[in-house]
Structures are given as structure tokens and as C-alpha cells.
Design a protein around this motif. Sequence first.
Motif, PDB file in Angstrom:
ATOM      1  N   UNK A 277      -5.489   1.281  12.562  1.00 24.72           N
ATOM      2  CA  UNK A 277      -6.095   2.532  11.252  1.00 24.72           C
ATOM      3  C   UNK A 277      -6.031   2.518   9.734  1.00 24.72           C
ATOM      4  N   UNK A 278      -7.357   2.783   9.280  1.00 24.68           N
ATOM      5  CA  UNK A 278      -7.505   3.225   7.850  1.00 24.68           C
ATOM      6  C   UNK A 278      -6.750   3.943   7.244  1.00 24.68           C
ATOM      7  N   UNK A 279      -6.616   4.056   6.215  1.00 22.52           N
ATOM      8  CA  UNK A 279      -6.745   2.625   5.158  1.00 22.52           C
ATOM      9  C   UNK A 279      -5.586   1.267   5.916  1.00 22.52           C
ATOM     10  N   UNK A 280      -5.990   0.684   5.847  1.00 28.42           N
ATOM     11  CA  UNK A 280      -5.259  -0.908   5.644  1.00 28.42           C
ATOM     12  C   UNK A 280      -3.694  -0.492   5.575  1.00 28.42           C
ATOM     13  N   UNK A 281      -3.327   0.157   4.474  1.00 31.67           N
ATOM     14  CA  UNK A 281      -2.514   0.045   4.081  1.00 31.67           C
ATOM     15  C   UNK A 281      -2.311   1.858   2.803  1.00 31.67           C
ATOM     16  N   UNK A 282      -0.829   1.347   2.178  1.00 29.77           N
ATOM     17  CA  UNK A 282      -0.470   2.593   1.429  1.00 29.77           C
ATOM     18  C   UNK A 282      -1.182   2.041   0.371  1.00 29.77           C
ATOM     19  N   UNK A 283      -1.145   0.930  -0.290  1.00 34.16           N
ATOM     20  CA  UNK A 283      -1.976   0.042  -1.347  1.00 34.16           C
ATOM     21  C   UNK A 283      -1.929  -1.241  -1.192  1.00 34.16           C
ATOM     22  N   UNK A 284      -2.909  -1.562  -2.098  1.00 37.68           N
ATOM     23  CA  UNK A 284      -3.539  -2.235  -2.454  1.00 37.68           C
ATOM     24  C   UNK A 284      -2.484  -3.082  -2.906  1.00 37.68           C
ATOM     25  N   UNK A 285      -1.998  -3.622  -2.820  1.00 33.24           N
ATOM     26  CA  UNK A 285      -0.276  -4.865  -3.216  1.00 33.24           C
ATOM     27  C   UNK A 285      -0.014  -4.774  -1.794  1.00 33.24           C
ATOM     28  N   UNK A 286      -0.501  -3.868  -1.221  1.00 36.15           N
ATOM     29  CA  UNK A 286       0.524  -3.810   0.464  1.00 36.15           C
ATOM     30  C   UNK A 286      -0.694  -4.600   1.337  1.00 36.15           C
TER      31      UNK A 286
END
Length: 344
Positions: free
Chosen positions: A93-102
Motif C-alpha cells: 500500500x502507498x506510500x511504499x515506505x515511511x521515507x525515501x531512504x527506506x
Amino acid sequence: MPRINIAVVGFGLIGQEHAQRLHDAPNLGLACVVDPVADPAVIQARFGCPLEPDLEALLARDDIDGVVLATPNDLHAAQAIQCIQAGFPVLIEKPIAHSLEQALEVQAQAKHHAMLDRCLVGHHRVYSATMQRARDIISSGQIGQPVAVNATALFFKPADYFKAGAWRTQPGGGPILINLIHEVGNLRALLGEITEVVGLSSRATRQFAVEDTAGVVMRFESGAMGTFLLSDCAASTHSWEQTSGENPSYHRDNAAHCYLVAGTRGSLSVPDLRLQRFAEGTESSWWNPMQSQSITVAAVDPLVAQLEHFGEVIRRRQRPKVSLADGIENLRVAEQIANACRPG
């Protein structure tokens, strides 16, 4: 066609939507639900399937063909990596992660385990028939060269929405990552890549640790410009959910729209698909009248279409329509908007 058995991890609002559609699907099946607090008797009575307490118990089973992750945002990356490492196709489910790094770590793990074509991100509006028609109208040149878009997502979330998920009141749970990231996906589909954003936000109404309202100006790679006004405490129907009619859970306002895309020869409002343009051979001028037509499309449940596509991805018959790379780009823009909205 053999039935594809899919597990749903997380039994919140969107998890329940996925579970019901899998239960009702002719060629897909709800293998089990994973949730630490759901009642197994309720799951059994409603869906006729077992309840597993955690993801580890699910991944130990040998009757699962794929996994839908519908957990809180901050769990997406770690759980996606667990599924990838175990070799399970996954719809995150979106977002793919909590942060761009993750998110980039999820992509790296998928690449390492040869799972890039087995993972997709839940930006379900890609499967909307209305969005597809809007993309076709714009790309065919019917409004000329796109110049600008004025977009809104104005709605009022009730108090029980936050009581049911207190994480929505904390960083990462505000409407930029929960809601605006969907709109980013839509606007990228309609007008191309977003290259620059400027924003302001406020939490004055709800006074949570996250924003409740935000205003954004954006520039697209094509040179087109856009504005976006977002609020989850605005008594309004000018949002995708309340104008598209794709989810019957929401009250629909047939007289409203949420996007207006304007070009050098005409404009298109979405999702009502009202097209206005100057007649062929007529100069583009505010002195001249514009012809107007309303375009209709057959209704499609995009969540059903997304799950059917996931089944084809599991069968290796299709590649993901919303790849990890797409999910990362949507998150990248949303994260930049959140950064732009920070004071100072």
C-alpha cells in the motif's frame, strides 16, 4: 484458471477493502488475514479464512501465492523486505515506505533477490477508467499544449478516523503522505514529471503533530505549472473520493470536480471529464466562445482492477503497472512537498 491465494496484512480501513474484494473475486482468494488485534471469530465468520497473529507466522505457510501489505506507513518498508526475502510477490500500500531512504532499500532488496517484477505499489488510481480517459484526452492534444493545472483535495475526516489509527496524528501520518501522494501519482500521469515544488502547511485546526492543510505550487518537466490545495479538515466535496464515485463508501457530488487541466486550446476538468476547447480554425482568445462536451466512461472499481492485475503479476503474465520505481518517485515528490512546507 487456478485460484491465486493472497494474504492481507493489516485489517484497518484499506485492509478490509482489499480483504472483501479478494473474498468476492472469482479467480483470486483470501487465504488469510494478518493482524495482531483482530478477532479470529469475526474473520472466520466474515471471510471463512484464518487469522494469523503476525507476518512471521504468515511467511511460514506454504499455501500463500502473494501478500498485500495494508499496515501503517512506518511498517511498509520492513515488512516488504521480509516478503521479498522470503520470495513472496507483494502489493505494498502507498506510500511504499515511511521515507525515501527506506524506499530505496526496498528497491535494492527487490533487485538483489530478483523480485523487481514481483512487487507493485498500491497507487490504485492508475487502474481508474476515468484517469485513463483523461490521460488519453491530454496526450492526444485535444487541449493543446498543457499549461497549468489547478487541483484540490478538500474533505473532512471525522474524529473516529484518528481514534481508529492514532499513528495518523504523528509524523508520517498527515494528509501529505496519506492523501497527497495519491494526487502526485495522478498529476504525474496527466502532465509528466514534477521537478520543483514550493509549499506552506498548517496544523492550526486539528493541532496534531502533523499538518492538516497544505498549499503547493509545482513545476512540471514540460514547463507546465500547477497549484494544489489540500486539507483533511475542510467541509468540502472537492476531492477525488467524493467526485469520482469509484468508492461507494463516500458521498458523491456529481456537480464538482477536483482537477482542472488547462492547455493552449482548451481545458479538461477531472473526474467529470468536461472538455472545453476552441473550435478548429478558431483563434485561441478569451473573446471567442469555447465548445463544451461531457465525456462518459464505464465505471470500474480500481481496487478490483488492481488486485486482478496483482494476480497476473503473480502468474508472471504482466509486469507491475505501478513499479517500485513509480512508488519511489511519488514518495520523492511528496517528501519534497513535506520538506518545502516545513517552517523556515
